[in-house]
Design an enzyme around this catalytic site. Structure first.
Site, short mmCIF file in Angstrom:
data_model
loop_
_atom_site.label_atom_id
_atom_site.label_comp_id
_atom_site.label_asym_id
_atom_site.label_seq_id
_atom_site.Cartn_x
_atom_site.Cartn_y
_atom_site.Cartn_z
CB CYS A 382 -0.98 -0.05 1.17
SG CYS A 382 -2.47 0.89 0.84
CG HIS A 520 -3.36 -3.61 3.29
ND1 HIS A 520 -2.35 -3.18 4.11
CD2 HIS A 520 -4.01 -2.49 2.88
CE1 HIS A 520 -2.39 -1.86 4.20
NE2 HIS A 520 -3.38 -1.42 3.45
CD GLU A 522 -1.08 -6.38 5.29
OE1 GLU A 522 -0.81 -6.60 4.10
OE2 GLU A 522 -1.18 -5.22 5.74
N1 GLN Z 1 -2.00 6.67 2.97
C1 GLN Z 1 -2.10 5.95 1.74
C2 GLN Z 1 -3.46 6.12 1.07
O1 GLN Z 1 -4.40 6.53 1.69
C3 GLN Z 1 -1.81 4.48 1.96
C4 GLN Z 1 -2.74 3.81 2.89
C5 GLN Z 1 -2.26 2.48 3.36
O2 GLN Z 1 -1.06 2.20 3.29
N2 GLN Z 1 -3.12 1.66 3.89
O3 GLN Z 1 -3.62 5.83 -0.08
#
Ligand code: GLN
Length: 547
Positions: A382, A520, A522
């Protein structure tokens, strides 16, 4: 099993952090291994409507389900131990319950009657527990908090009534308590447990089973004493012994006979449990062939709870490669130069996880640069993927002013930005954001499809299939205006949304293993089904170590 759904209520006493979530998940795993269809529900006494906005320092990780609900981290344990896919209907907070009752009251559903905790709030709780019970043999309901908290009272009252409603043999209460060992006295103390059960009985709940968290197996004498004071039979008192590895918990419970006792009390008959795969897993955990050192470069580095699923996924990936995981947490705000980043040279793999907020962002970029330039296997998740794009744009493609507009709203080259318009695969509609929603804009949350578009990619080699579903929790996206330029310099876009307007995976080929994903992974990793990206990342890290 066919017929009536049975309920197991799990409460906790004496102190918090005894591992009620793990206990519930482990019981679920044991019952599932006997062929029962199991589901789990978490009732949380706090007032937040969901944990999405809570500080991970205080609360730990926000776990995201397929349907895009931001939930408590215990639901992560549930999904890792039991074959369930949980939804918004598996996690209720006090806030969510009140919200729903107040909405009904405003709508006039109570016909002008006085709305009260009993019966309106308790009915709402009971109905919530029953929402998703179709085709489920056993529902395990964990009540957050500790007995004695003011906040949990309505939940406890609701579960007290619940057994009345469904009948004695269709619901049982399991209470997790703490039995400390006092070295100066040379013995374990049962008084805190006695008090906790007394408190529970004072609100009308007599536990059917006591699970005593302690450092050593309790003797029969101690069990007899606890049984006598807590008004249950000695064979209903179990040791919940501390273990080094959480995946050992169900095996210890089984050894103690807990699952058998639960089934007896619920009057359910099954065959013996199938635990071979789980035992083989524990055998692998205990006899690793090598050690792999992974540096996690993030923000909340001193609190491992906030990266719970991530740590577990790394662990699953390591076990799959017969390796012992040595995790090194690095606070990215301490990295200011490439020289600082050199401390990562010790690691076999570098991971930059998801995150929000600008603190330590430049440090993360330096860590990614270090991984890229020193051929250290890298996984960016992310925010980690977004910053890998920024790093590549700045240092390889020569776009010096590249940044994410999350951190610089006026960036001359916003390679990561807030998309104004995109096709949402979940709602099958075109979603729009205007400039005003810059800050509070909606997040892309939950499972979205992704197409692996390059059979020669690391992503394909990991998943070995074209269409995957992964969970998201972010606002910002890759800016397609830079796709061509970055591709020309060697960044590969190997995973895209089905309509090909959103970048999901980026890779660098001229490197042992370098991959960033917008989702994600995970959240979907399980001990017996390690996530392919973690498995391959760890494999690459071990390979680097050997060469
Ligand atoms: N802050 C980033 C976004 O909002 C990544 C968010 C995250 O890593 N979950 O896109």
């Amino acid at each position: 099993m066919t017929g009536k759904t049975k309920y197991i209520f799990v409460t906790g006493g004496v102190l918090s952090s005894l591992g009620k979530g793990l206990a519930s998940a482990s019981i679920g795993m044991l019952l599932e291994s006997r062929g029962l269809n199991v589901s789990l529900i978490k009732l949380d006494p706090y007032i937040n409507v969901d944990p999405g906005t809570m500080n991970p320092f205080q609360h730990g990780e926000v776990f995201v389900t397929d349907d895009g609900t931001e939930t408590d981290l215990d639901l992560g344990h549930y999904e890792r131990f039991v074959n369930v896919r949980l939804t918004a209907d598996h996690n209720f907070t006090t806030g969510k319950i009140y919200n729903s009752v107040i909405t009904k009251e405003r709508r006039g559903d109570y016909l002008g009657g006085t709305v009260q905790v009993i019966p309106h709030i308790t009915d709402e709780i009971k109905n919530s527990i029953k929402l998703r019970t179709e085709d489920v043999d056993i529902v395990i309901v964990e009540i957050g908090g500790t007995i004695g908290d003011i906040e949990s009272l309505p939940f406890l009252e609701a579960i007290r009534q619940f057994r009345f409603d469904v009948g004695r043999e269709n619901a049982i209460y399991i209470h997790l308590t703490f039995v400390p060992y006092i070295p100066t006295a040379g013995e374990v103390k049962t008084k805190p447990t006695q008090h906790s059960v007394k408190e529970l009985r004072s609100i009308g709940i007599q536990p059917d089973i006591l699970l005593c968290r302690t450092g050593r197996f309790l003797s029969d004498d101690i069990k007899a004493k606890i049984a006598l004071f807590c008004n249950l039979s000695q064979d209903a008192v179990f040791t919940a012994k501390d273990v080094d590895c959480i995946y050992e918990v169900p095996l210890i419970y089984h050894q103690e006979g807990l699952d058998q006792k639960i089934l007896e009390q619920l009057n359910v008959w099954t065959g013996s449990p199938h635990l071979d795969a789980w035992r083989a897993l524990m055998d692998k955990v205990k006899h690793p062939a090598a050690t792999v050192k992974i540096a996690v470069v993030g923000k909340y580095t001193d609190l491992t709870e906030s990266y719970k699923s991530l740590n577990e996924a790394l662990f699953h990936g390591s076990v799959a490669n017969d390796a012992n995981l040595d995790l090194m947490f690095v606070d990215s705000s301490t990295i200011h130069t490439q020289k600082d980043a050199a401390m990562l040279g010790d690691a076999d793999g570098i991971l930059v996880p998801g995150g929000f907020g600008s603190r330590g962002v430049e440090g993360k970029i330096l860590a990614i640069q270090y991984a890229r330039e020193h051929a250290i296997p890298f996984l960016g998740i992310c925010l980690g993927m977004q910053l890998a794009v920024v790093e590549f744009a700045r240092h390889v493609a020569g776009i010096k002013t590249a940044h994410s507009s999350e951190f610089d709203q006026d960036a001359a080259d916003p390679v990561i930005y807030l998309m104004r318009e995109w096709f949402d695969e979940k709602t099958q509609t075109v979603e729009r954001r205007d400039a005003d929603s810059e800050k509070g804009g909606t997040m892309r949350l939950g499972a979205y499809p992704c197409k692996l578009v390059d059979k020669d990619s690391r992503a394909w080699k990991a998943y070995r299939t074209e269409n995957i579903f992964e969970r998201h929790r972010h606002r910002y996206e890759f800016n397609n205006g830079y796709l061509k330029k970055l591709e020309d310099r060697g960044l590969r876009f190997t995973g895209l949304s089905p309509k090909e307007d959103l970048v999901e995976i980026v890779e660098i080929t001229d490197h042992p293993w370098f991959l960033g994903c917008q989702f994600h992974p995970e959240f979907k990793s399980r001990p017996l089904e390690p996530h392919p990206l973690f498995r391959e990342f760890i494999r690459a890290a071990l390979f680097k170590k050997d060469n």
